[in-house]
Design a protein around this motif. Structure first.
Motif, PDB file in Angstrom:
ATOM      1  N   ARG A 163       0.812  -1.229   0.000  1.00  0.00           N
ATOM      2  CA  ARG A 163       0.000   0.000   0.000  1.00  0.00           C
ATOM      3  C   ARG A 163       0.841   1.274   0.000  1.00  0.00           C
ATOM      4  O   ARG A 163       0.448   2.288  -0.587  1.00  0.00           O
ATOM      5  CB  ARG A 163      -0.925  -0.017   1.217  1.00  0.00           C
ATOM      6  N   ALA A 164       1.991   1.258   0.651  1.00  0.00           N
ATOM      7  CA  ALA A 164       2.808   2.474   0.761  1.00  0.00           C
ATOM      8  C   ALA A 164       3.292   2.982  -0.593  1.00  0.00           C
ATOM      9  O   ALA A 164       3.748   4.127  -0.696  1.00  0.00           O
ATOM     10  CB  ALA A 164       4.010   2.210   1.674  1.00  0.00           C
ATOM     11  N   ALA A 165       3.181   2.161  -1.639  1.00  0.00           N
ATOM     12  CA  ALA A 165       3.648   2.579  -2.961  1.00  0.00           C
ATOM     13  C   ALA A 165       2.650   3.475  -3.682  1.00  0.00           C
ATOM     14  O   ALA A 165       2.988   4.073  -4.702  1.00  0.00           O
ATOM     15  CB  ALA A 165       3.955   1.348  -3.821  1.00  0.00           C
ATOM     16  N   PHE A 166       1.422   3.564  -3.189  1.00  0.00           N
ATOM     17  CA  PHE A 166       0.432   4.383  -3.876  1.00  0.00           C
ATOM     18  C   PHE A 166       0.707   5.876  -3.664  1.00  0.00           C
ATOM     19  O   PHE A 166       1.073   6.320  -2.579  1.00  0.00           O
ATOM     20  CB  PHE A 166      -0.983   4.075  -3.365  1.00  0.00           C
ATOM     21  N   THR A 167       0.506   6.650  -4.734  1.00  0.00           N
ATOM     22  CA  THR A 167       0.571   8.100  -4.690  1.00  0.00           C
ATOM     23  C   THR A 167      -0.693   8.663  -5.344  1.00  0.00           C
ATOM     24  O   THR A 167      -0.977   8.330  -6.493  1.00  0.00           O
ATOM     25  CB  THR A 167       1.804   8.631  -5.439  1.00  0.00           C
ATOM     26  N   GLY A 303      -6.659   9.918  -5.600  1.00  0.00           N
ATOM     27  CA  GLY A 303      -6.995  10.914  -4.595  1.00  0.00           C
ATOM     28  C   GLY A 303      -8.460  11.260  -4.523  1.00  0.00           C
ATOM     29  O   GLY A 303      -8.886  11.967  -3.611  1.00  0.00           O
ATOM     30  N   SER A 304      -9.252  10.753  -5.463  1.00  0.00           N
ATOM     31  CA  SER A 304     -10.677  11.068  -5.464  1.00  0.00           C
ATOM     32  C   SER A 304     -11.425  10.173  -4.482  1.00  0.00           C
ATOM     33  O   SER A 304     -10.960   9.102  -4.111  1.00  0.00           O
ATOM     34  CB  SER A 304     -11.267  10.903  -6.865  1.00  0.00           C
ATOM     35  N   MET A 407       3.018  -8.774 -15.572  1.00  0.00           N
ATOM     36  CA  MET A 407       4.289  -8.419 -14.942  1.00  0.00           C
ATOM     37  C   MET A 407       4.067  -7.323 -13.897  1.00  0.00           C
ATOM     38  O   MET A 407       3.178  -6.487 -14.049  1.00  0.00           O
ATOM     39  CB  MET A 407       5.247  -7.937 -16.032  1.00  0.00           C
ATOM     40  N   GLN A 408       4.866  -7.347 -12.840  1.00  0.00           N
ATOM     41  CA  GLN A 408       4.786  -6.262 -11.868  1.00  0.00           C
ATOM     42  C   GLN A 408       5.076  -4.922 -12.528  1.00  0.00           C
ATOM     43  O   GLN A 408       6.035  -4.806 -13.301  1.00  0.00           O
ATOM     44  CB  GLN A 408       5.786  -6.485 -10.739  1.00  0.00           C
ATOM     45  N   PRO A 409       4.296  -3.896 -12.232  1.00  0.00           N
ATOM     46  CA  PRO A 409       4.553  -2.574 -12.810  1.00  0.00           C
ATOM     47  C   PRO A 409       5.669  -1.845 -12.068  1.00  0.00           C
ATOM     48  O   PRO A 409       6.040  -2.207 -10.953  1.00  0.00           O
ATOM     49  CB  PRO A 409       3.212  -1.862 -12.617  1.00  0.00           C
ATOM     50  N   HIS A 410       6.191  -0.794 -12.688  1.00  0.00           N
ATOM     51  CA  HIS A 410       7.203   0.030 -12.031  1.00  0.00           C
ATOM     52  C   HIS A 410       6.602   0.829 -10.883  1.00  0.00           C
ATOM     53  O   HIS A 410       7.273   1.092  -9.888  1.00  0.00           O
ATOM     54  CB  HIS A 410       7.848   0.989 -13.038  1.00  0.00           C
ATOM     55  N   ALA A 411       5.351   1.240 -11.026  1.00  0.00           N
ATOM     56  CA  ALA A 411       4.671   2.017  -9.992  1.00  0.00           C
ATOM     57  C   ALA A 411       3.321   1.378  -9.701  1.00  0.00           C
ATOM     58  O   ALA A 411       2.742   0.699 -10.558  1.00  0.00           O
ATOM     59  CB  ALA A 411       4.489   3.461 -10.446  1.00  0.00           C
ATOM     60  N   ALA A 412       2.823   1.575  -8.492  1.00  0.00           N
ATOM     61  CA  ALA A 412       1.536   0.988  -8.108  1.00  0.00           C
ATOM     62  C   ALA A 412       0.434   1.483  -9.035  1.00  0.00           C
ATOM     63  O   ALA A 412       0.309   2.684  -9.293  1.00  0.00           O
ATOM     64  CB  ALA A 412       1.210   1.346  -6.664  1.00  0.00           C
ATOM     65  N   TYR A 420      -5.573  -1.153  -1.981  1.00  0.00           N
ATOM     66  CA  TYR A 420      -5.438  -2.601  -2.109  1.00  0.00           C
ATOM     67  C   TYR A 420      -4.706  -2.975  -3.397  1.00  0.00           C
ATOM     68  O   TYR A 420      -4.739  -2.264  -4.399  1.00  0.00           O
ATOM     69  CB  TYR A 420      -6.810  -3.276  -2.122  1.00  0.00           C
ATOM     70  N   ALA A 421      -4.080  -4.156  -3.352  1.00  0.00           N
ATOM     71  CA  ALA A 421      -3.525  -4.827  -4.541  1.00  0.00           C
ATOM     72  C   ALA A 421      -2.451  -4.020  -5.251  1.00  0.00           C
ATOM     73  O   ALA A 421      -2.306  -4.108  -6.470  1.00  0.00           O
ATOM     74  CB  ALA A 421      -4.653  -5.200  -5.520  1.00  0.00           C
ATOM     75  N   ALA A 422      -1.663  -3.246  -4.498  1.00  0.00           N
ATOM     76  CA  ALA A 422      -0.520  -2.553  -5.094  1.00  0.00           C
ATOM     77  C   ALA A 422       0.647  -3.523  -5.187  1.00  0.00           C
ATOM     78  O   ALA A 422       1.060  -4.088  -4.178  1.00  0.00           O
ATOM     79  CB  ALA A 422      -0.128  -1.353  -4.238  1.00  0.00           C
TER      80      ALA A 422
END
Length: 433
Positions: A163-167, A303-304, A407-412, A420-422
């Protein structure tokens, strides 16, 4: 006289200006900024020219003041994320064992921890009711004597892992990548118990209840009560678990009995299990509906706010790989040119097809060897080596690909209000020399 801001502070406060100062128009680190960043890291950056524009080095992306540590008998020093309810994360370098030791299991609670059952654990009762022809009220002793007992290695991952990867930041515990475990669970298959209750044709979903008290103290309010489609409940790896790593399940992790629903969000692995209700419609307990353990079908504006009307329940967790034999922030001897790497990867209900690592900020990738899992829903070991050109600051990026090619993305990706699911790829910072 104003204090000059560090590059890390500048990125936190004014990322556009930080990019302009550090990278210039062409996206490459400029001399003064490169020197400043190297000084902040304590080393040169051999692959600075390949660093993506706007990327803050992982070694600098640390919370101010460090992270608090859980100190508890029977538990390793985990990263403490919350005390009420108790939540703690396992550092990635503690996840190197093929079978996660019990003391290294992450902790996720939604309510309080119940008092330890004082009686013989074999007398604890679990009910199966609802859309069944033969409701059951069984002791754990009866569960063990009546149904086949199996032992499996099974992954269990929090739905908010990463979760901490979300911006921008979302609600909830700010997990890194360590809300994952791969224990050896012993119990009976949930499907065998459900079949013994003779489910009606109308039984399409489950609802789960446990003994954990609500934080409000109201005994009528469940802390969490989630459910799943009957098809998942009937899989041969979904267990009513009685032991963990050959021992009684610790109280903190659900003693004396819990569900294990591998590959799906860990919130479905109800602790201190007391009752399972079969339902004709999806369960409506706490932790169901709205934005709880649900993600958007179509992307929404980060952010919405959203009521979750167009969301879908998380089922299989996304693919993720971790480097586990080098800790984030490791310092290696000068002259180290070869890294022998290993870690684990998993992909919810799927398997892992490939793991790649990079030491040059993703400009090139080296494929690792990936072992088969010992049974379905166990994580997979990967290993291999990587060459370094010199001493300095490096980031080892780890990226897994599942059996369907995702494949895993570079960013969430797919931002959602509860994070969830980052599954952004893992970044491990190291210093050589």
């Amino acid at each position: 006289m104003s204090r000059e801001r560090s590059l890390q502070e500048l990125y936190a406060q004014d990322p556009e200006r930080a990019d302009a100062l550090a990278f210039g128009r062409r996206g490459a680190l400029k001399g003064p900024a490169l020197a400043a960043m190297g000084a902040a890291l304590g080393a040169t950056i051999p692959f600075a020219g390949r660093m993506p524009e706007g990327l803050l080095p992982a070694a600098l992306a640390q919370p101010a003041g460090g992270t608090p540590t859980l100190r508890m008998d029977g538990k390793a020093p985990l990263i403490l994320l919350g005390e009420r309810p108790l939540v703690a994360e396992t550092p990635e370098s503690m996840l190197d064992d093929d079978v996660t030791p019990t003391d290294k299991f992450f902790i996720r609670n939604n309510g309080g921890i119940p008092e330890r059952f004082a009686g013989d654990p074999k007398t604890w009762r679990v009910k199966i009711e609802g859309e069944v022809n033969t409701p059951l009220d069984l002791t754990l002793g009866e569960l063990e004597s009546r149904f086949e007992t199996v032992t499996l290695r099974l992954q269990m991952e929090c739905g908010g892992n990463g979760r901490a990867a979300f911006t921008p930041e979302t609600r909830g515990n700010q997990w890194g990548n360590g809300a994952i475990s791969n224990g050896e669970w012993t119990g009976v298959r949930l499907r065998d118990v459900i079949r013994a209750a003779s489910p009606k044709d109308s039984a399409r979903f489950t609802g789960h209840y446990g003994a954990d008290p609500h934080l409000s103290g109201d005994p009528s309010r469940p802390s969490i009560s989630r459910g799943m489609p009957i098809a998942k409940a009937m899989e041969d790896t979904t267990l009513v678990a009685l032991r963990l790593n050959g021992e009684p399940i610790p109280l903190l992790h659900g003693y004396p009995v819990r569900l294990i629903t591998p590959g799906w969000p860990g919130s479905l692995s109800q602790k201190w299990l007391t009752r399972i209700v079969l339902r004709a419609t999806p369960h409506d307990g706490p932790g169901m509906g709205g934005t709880s353990y649900r993600v958007p079908v179509k992307p929404i504006v980060p952010g919405s706010s959203n009521n979750g009307a167009d969301f879908v329940d998380i089922a299989s967790m996304p693919v993720r790989g971790l480097l586990t034999n080098l800790a984030h922030g490791s310092r290696l001897p000068a002259g180290t040119r070869r890294l022998d790497l290993r870690g684990h990867a998993w992909a919810g209900d799927l398997t892992v097809r490939a793991v790649h690592v990079s030491a040059d900020f993703g400009a090139s990738w080296t494929e690792m060897r990936v072992n088969d899992a010992p049974n379905r829903h166990a994580w997979q070991r990967w290993q291999g080596s990587l060459e370094l050109p010199s001493d300095g600051y490096f980031e080892i990026w780890t990226r897994a690909t599942d059996s369907q090619g995702r494949m895993q993305p570079h960013a969430a990706a797919n931002w959602n209000p509860q994070g969830y699911a980052a599954n952004a790829m893992a970044r491990t910072a190291i210093l050589v020399g």
